[in-house]
Motif scaffolding. Structure first.
Motif, PDB file in Angstrom:
ATOM      1  N   VAL A  15       0.846  -1.361  -0.025  1.00 24.33           N
ATOM      2  CA  VAL A  15       0.010   0.046   0.101  1.00 24.33           C
ATOM      3  C   VAL A  15       0.954   1.425   0.187  1.00 24.33           C
ATOM      4  O   VAL A  15       0.694   2.096  -0.704  1.00 24.33           O
ATOM      5  N   THR A  16       2.070   1.237   0.772  1.00 23.25           N
ATOM      6  CA  THR A  16       2.888   2.233   0.829  1.00 23.25           C
ATOM      7  C   THR A  16       3.355   2.720  -0.573  1.00 23.25           C
ATOM      8  O   THR A  16       3.492   3.764  -0.939  1.00 23.25           O
ATOM      9  N   PHE A  17       4.125   1.674  -1.258  1.00 22.80           N
ATOM     10  CA  PHE A  17       4.495   1.836  -2.653  1.00 22.80           C
ATOM     11  C   PHE A  17       3.536   2.112  -3.466  1.00 22.80           C
ATOM     12  O   PHE A  17       3.810   3.068  -4.329  1.00 22.80           O
ATOM     13  N   ARG A  18       2.370   1.785  -3.348  1.00 16.89           N
ATOM     14  CA  ARG A  18       1.130   2.162  -4.302  1.00 16.89           C
ATOM     15  C   ARG A  18       0.843   3.604  -4.338  1.00 16.89           C
ATOM     16  O   ARG A  18       0.521   4.370  -5.035  1.00 16.89           O
ATOM     17  N   SER A  19       0.809   3.924  -2.911  1.00 14.34           N
ATOM     18  CA  SER A  19       0.540   5.417  -2.767  1.00 14.34           C
ATOM     19  C   SER A  19       1.505   6.466  -3.108  1.00 14.34           C
ATOM     20  O   SER A  19       1.104   7.490  -3.556  1.00 14.34           O
ATOM     21  N   MET A  20       2.755   5.903  -3.234  1.00 15.01           N
ATOM     22  CA  MET A  20       3.762   6.870  -3.624  1.00 15.01           C
ATOM     23  C   MET A  20       4.195   6.927  -5.136  1.00 15.01           C
ATOM     24  O   MET A  20       4.662   7.570  -5.672  1.00 15.01           O
ATOM     25  N   ASN A  21       3.731   5.663  -5.590  1.00 15.81           N
ATOM     26  CA  ASN A  21       4.195   5.409  -7.268  1.00 15.81           C
ATOM     27  C   ASN A  21       2.854   5.043  -8.155  1.00 15.81           C
ATOM     28  O   ASN A  21       3.210   4.986  -9.332  1.00 15.81           O
ATOM     29  N   GLY A  22       1.822   5.200  -7.347  1.00 14.92           N
ATOM     30  CA  GLY A  22       0.455   4.804  -8.391  1.00 14.92           C
ATOM     31  C   GLY A  22       0.432   3.428  -8.390  1.00 14.92           C
ATOM     32  O   GLY A  22       0.917   2.645  -7.932  1.00 14.92           O
ATOM     33  N   ASP A  23      -0.708   2.918  -9.191  1.00  9.82           N
ATOM     34  CA  ASP A  23      -1.182   1.827  -9.564  1.00  9.82           C
ATOM     35  C   ASP A  23      -0.154   0.899 -10.035  1.00  9.82           C
ATOM     36  O   ASP A  23       0.766   1.194 -10.705  1.00  9.82           O
ATOM     37  N   PHE A  24      -0.276  -0.600  -9.808  1.00 15.48           N
ATOM     38  CA  PHE A  24       0.549  -1.367 -10.388  1.00 15.48           C
ATOM     39  C   PHE A  24      -0.126  -1.690 -11.792  1.00 15.48           C
ATOM     40  O   PHE A  24      -1.186  -1.890 -11.693  1.00 15.48           O
ATOM     41  N   LYS A  25       1.026  -1.923 -12.576  1.00 17.14           N
ATOM     42  CA  LYS A  25       0.621  -2.118 -13.875  1.00 17.14           C
ATOM     43  C   LYS A  25       0.552  -3.787 -14.211  1.00 17.14           C
ATOM     44  O   LYS A  25      -0.121  -4.125 -14.950  1.00 17.14           O
ATOM     45  N   SER A  26       1.617  -4.263 -13.668  1.00 14.64           N
ATOM     46  CA  SER A  26       1.640  -5.666 -13.926  1.00 14.64           C
ATOM     47  C   SER A  26       2.449  -6.267 -12.688  1.00 14.64           C
ATOM     48  O   SER A  26       2.871  -5.387 -11.714  1.00 14.64           O
ATOM     49  N   SER A  27       2.692  -7.739 -12.516  1.00 11.36           N
ATOM     50  CA  SER A  27       3.056  -8.373 -11.429  1.00 11.36           C
ATOM     51  C   SER A  27       4.527  -8.070 -11.260  1.00 11.36           C
ATOM     52  O   SER A  27       5.157  -8.010 -10.248  1.00 11.36           O
ATOM     53  N   GLU A  28       5.456  -7.543 -12.157  1.00 10.48           N
ATOM     54  CA  GLU A  28       6.556  -7.220 -12.311  1.00 10.48           C
ATOM     55  C   GLU A  28       7.115  -6.059 -11.331  1.00 10.48           C
ATOM     56  O   GLU A  28       7.822  -5.718 -10.752  1.00 10.48           O
ATOM     57  N   ASP A  29       6.037  -4.930 -11.297  1.00 11.30           N
ATOM     58  CA  ASP A  29       6.169  -4.013 -10.314  1.00 11.30           C
ATOM     59  C   ASP A  29       6.138  -4.112  -8.985  1.00 11.30           C
ATOM     60  O   ASP A  29       6.664  -3.537  -8.230  1.00 11.30           O
ATOM     61  N   LEU A  30       5.768  -5.530  -8.661  1.00 13.35           N
ATOM     62  CA  LEU A  30       5.690  -5.863  -7.233  1.00 13.35           C
ATOM     63  C   LEU A  30       7.076  -6.199  -6.827  1.00 13.35           C
ATOM     64  O   LEU A  30       7.369  -6.234  -5.615  1.00 13.35           O
ATOM     65  N   THR A  31       8.127  -6.337  -7.622  1.00 12.44           N
ATOM     66  CA  THR A  31       9.452  -6.716  -7.279  1.00 12.44           C
ATOM     67  C   THR A  31      10.241  -5.565  -6.726  1.00 12.44           C
ATOM     68  O   THR A  31      11.054  -5.745  -6.019  1.00 12.44           O
ATOM     69  N   ASN A  32       9.711  -4.264  -6.783  1.00 10.74           N
ATOM     70  CA  ASN A  32      10.249  -3.326  -6.094  1.00 10.74           C
ATOM     71  C   ASN A  32       9.648  -3.024  -4.742  1.00 10.74           C
ATOM     72  O   ASN A  32       9.993  -2.099  -4.017  1.00 10.74           O
ATOM     73  N   VAL A  33       8.624  -3.779  -4.244  1.00  9.63           N
ATOM     74  CA  VAL A  33       8.005  -3.763  -3.055  1.00  9.63           C
ATOM     75  C   VAL A  33       9.186  -4.296  -1.975  1.00  9.63           C
ATOM     76  O   VAL A  33       9.324  -5.380  -2.236  1.00  9.63           O
ATOM     77  N   LYS A  34       9.306  -3.690  -0.852  1.00  9.56           N
ATOM     78  CA  LYS A  34      10.155  -4.349   0.143  1.00  9.56           C
ATOM     79  C   LYS A  34       9.796  -5.372   0.717  1.00  9.56           C
ATOM     80  O   LYS A  34       8.163  -5.437   1.168  1.00  9.56           O
ATOM     81  N   GLN A  35      10.609  -6.539   0.857  1.00 13.36           N
ATOM     82  CA  GLN A  35      10.255  -7.584   1.792  1.00 13.36           C
ATOM     83  C   GLN A  35       9.298  -8.441   0.691  1.00 13.36           C
ATOM     84  O   GLN A  35       8.761  -9.464   1.583  1.00 13.36           O
ATOM     85  N   PHE A  36       8.948  -8.309  -0.394  1.00 13.01           N
ATOM     86  CA  PHE A  36       7.905  -8.977  -1.023  1.00 13.01           C
ATOM     87  C   PHE A  36       8.554 -10.328  -1.481  1.00 13.01           C
ATOM     88  O   PHE A  36       9.836 -10.706  -1.656  1.00 13.01           O
ATOM     89  N   PRO A  37       7.804 -11.691  -1.199  1.00 10.68           N
ATOM     90  CA  PRO A  37       8.003 -12.872  -1.642  1.00 10.68           C
ATOM     91  C   PRO A  37       8.458 -13.343  -2.881  1.00 10.68           C
ATOM     92  O   PRO A  37       7.470 -13.656  -3.701  1.00 10.68           O
ATOM     93  N   LEU A  38       9.499 -12.853  -3.498  1.00  4.81           N
ATOM     94  CA  LEU A  38       9.641 -12.901  -4.828  1.00  4.81           C
ATOM     95  C   LEU A  38       9.659 -14.507  -5.446  1.00  4.81           C
ATOM     96  O   LEU A  38       9.527 -14.825  -6.405  1.00  4.81           O
ATOM     97  N   GLU A  39      10.105 -15.407  -4.290  1.00  8.71           N
ATOM     98  CA  GLU A  39      10.125 -16.774  -4.636  1.00  8.71           C
ATOM     99  C   GLU A  39       8.663 -17.206  -4.990  1.00  8.71           C
ATOM    100  O   GLU A  39       8.774 -18.380  -5.923  1.00  8.71           O
ATOM    101  N   LYS A  40       7.660 -16.361  -4.732  1.00 12.60           N
ATOM    102  CA  LYS A  40       6.347 -16.919  -4.960  1.00 12.60           C
ATOM    103  C   LYS A  40       5.588 -15.993  -5.858  1.00 12.60           C
ATOM    104  O   LYS A  40       4.618 -16.099  -6.253  1.00 12.60           O
ATOM    105  N   LEU A  41       6.422 -15.171  -6.620  1.00 16.84           N
ATOM    106  CA  LEU A  41       5.613 -14.167  -7.495  1.00 16.84           C
ATOM    107  C   LEU A  41       4.790 -14.829  -8.583  1.00 16.84           C
ATOM    108  O   LEU A  41       3.960 -14.294  -8.844  1.00 16.84           O
ATOM    109  N   LYS A  42       5.623 -15.783  -9.410  1.00 21.95           N
ATOM    110  CA  LYS A  42       4.891 -16.303 -10.208  1.00 21.95           C
ATOM    111  C   LYS A  42       3.323 -16.994  -9.973  1.00 21.95           C
ATOM    112  O   LYS A  42       2.316 -16.753 -10.601  1.00 21.95           O
ATOM    113  N   ILE A  43       3.349 -17.509  -8.824  1.00 20.58           N
ATOM    114  CA  ILE A  43       2.284 -18.105  -8.043  1.00 20.58           C
ATOM    115  C   ILE A  43       1.160 -16.989  -7.817  1.00 20.58           C
ATOM    116  O   ILE A  43       0.006 -16.793  -8.133  1.00 20.58           O
TER     117      ILE A  43
END
Length: 292
Positions: free
Chosen positions: A257-285
């Motif tokens: 939510v913090t990243f979204r409020s500062m950078n706008g809506d997510f366009k694709s799942s790839e944008d989530l790689t910039n979120v702190k502590q995001f579980p990248l090993e599960k991103l595809k799922i």
């Protein structure tokens, strides 16, 4: 020339006397110890003999309790496995395998199934005792009498009917290799959290399922339906709503939510790689459950 005073002579005399008294005491003590039993009454002597016999029996019992007799490794109980130094996971693998009415037929198969170390095998494999018809496969009636009741460890199944993982029940899941009651219920519970599985890869994130079991599950099941799949809108969901997603927690939801409020809506799942502590090993799922 070395000279001694009267005090020196007196000290030497005391030392010699002390040594003599000490030797006399040791001599008396040893004789007293040897003659102790001579002063016993007949009842006391009988009691002493009985006590000695009891002590001997205790020693013999202790030796027998530590003695290992030949045994069939297919029937190792929880207690016996613990006494032999097997881990809980190794014992569970054997028991789950036996629940499928399967048996190991050799020491090599036992080690392959349970994963015990070579050192363990050196200590205990010498005590393994398999049925005569297993060790003597030249018997004419071997296959006709036992092939169906004592299945070979690596026997290939004739035909596999692939089922929908999202519709499989407990009994159907338990037919998979090394999947017992507990793991079958755990798979169903995990499926219920998502509504439906979106990928077979999700099995790899369920604790307790071995790589061998996952490989067999992939042979027997596929994702064929997803009508109950619970999707989440990554751009409109609140922190509270996001943290309900099984792969998220409060910290990850807050960071999204913090990243979204500062950078706008997510366009694709790839944008989530910039979120702190995001579980990248599960991103595809995770991407399979998201709406943008």
């Amino acid at each position: 020339m070395l000279r001694f005073s009267k005090g020196h002579y007196f000290g030497i005399a005391i030392l010699i006397c002390s040594i003599g008294l000490l030797q006399l005491f040791i001599y008396w003590f040893n004789n007293q110890k040897d003659t102790t039993t001579l002063d016993l009454t007949p009842d006391e002597k009988n009691w002493l003999l009985a006590q000695n016999e009891i002590d001997s029996l205790k020693e013999a019992a202790q030796e027998n309790s530590n003695k290992i007799y030949p045994f069939n490794p297919n029937f190792i109980s929880d207690y016996k496995g613990y006494k032999l130094g097997m881990s809980e996971a190794q014992i569970d693998k054997l028991h789950q395998f036996r629940k499928q009415n399967k048996y190991v037929n050799s020491s090599a198969e036992f080690q392959k199934l349970t994963g015990v170390s070579n050192e363990w095998m050196k200590l205990y494999a010498i005590y393994f005792k398999f049925p005569d018809w297993v060790t003597n496969k030249t018997s004419k009636n071997y296959q006709s009498k036992h092939e169906n009741t004592y299945q070979k460890f690596d026997k290939k199944e004739s035909k596999i009917v692939v089922q929908d993982l999202n519709k499989a029940n407990q009994a159907e899941l338990e037919k998979a290799y090394m999947i017992g009651e507990k793991l079958a219920l755990k798979i169903i519970s995990e499926r219920d959290k998502f509504g439906s599985f979106a990928s077979m890869d999700q099995l790899g994130f369920i604790w307790g399922i071995s790589p061998e079991a996952i490989a067999d599950l992939n042979k027997k099941f596929q994702i064929r339906s997803s009508e109950n799949l619970k999707k989440i809108n990554i751009n409109t969901s609140t922190i509270k709503e996001l943290q309900q997603f099984p792969y998220f927690n409060y910290t990850i939801a807050k960071n999204i939510v913090t990243f979204r409020s500062m950078n706008g809506d997510f366009k694709s799942s790839e944008d989530l790689t910039n979120v702190k502590q995001f579980p990248l090993e599960k991103l595809k799922i995770i991407a399979l459950y998201l709406e943008f």
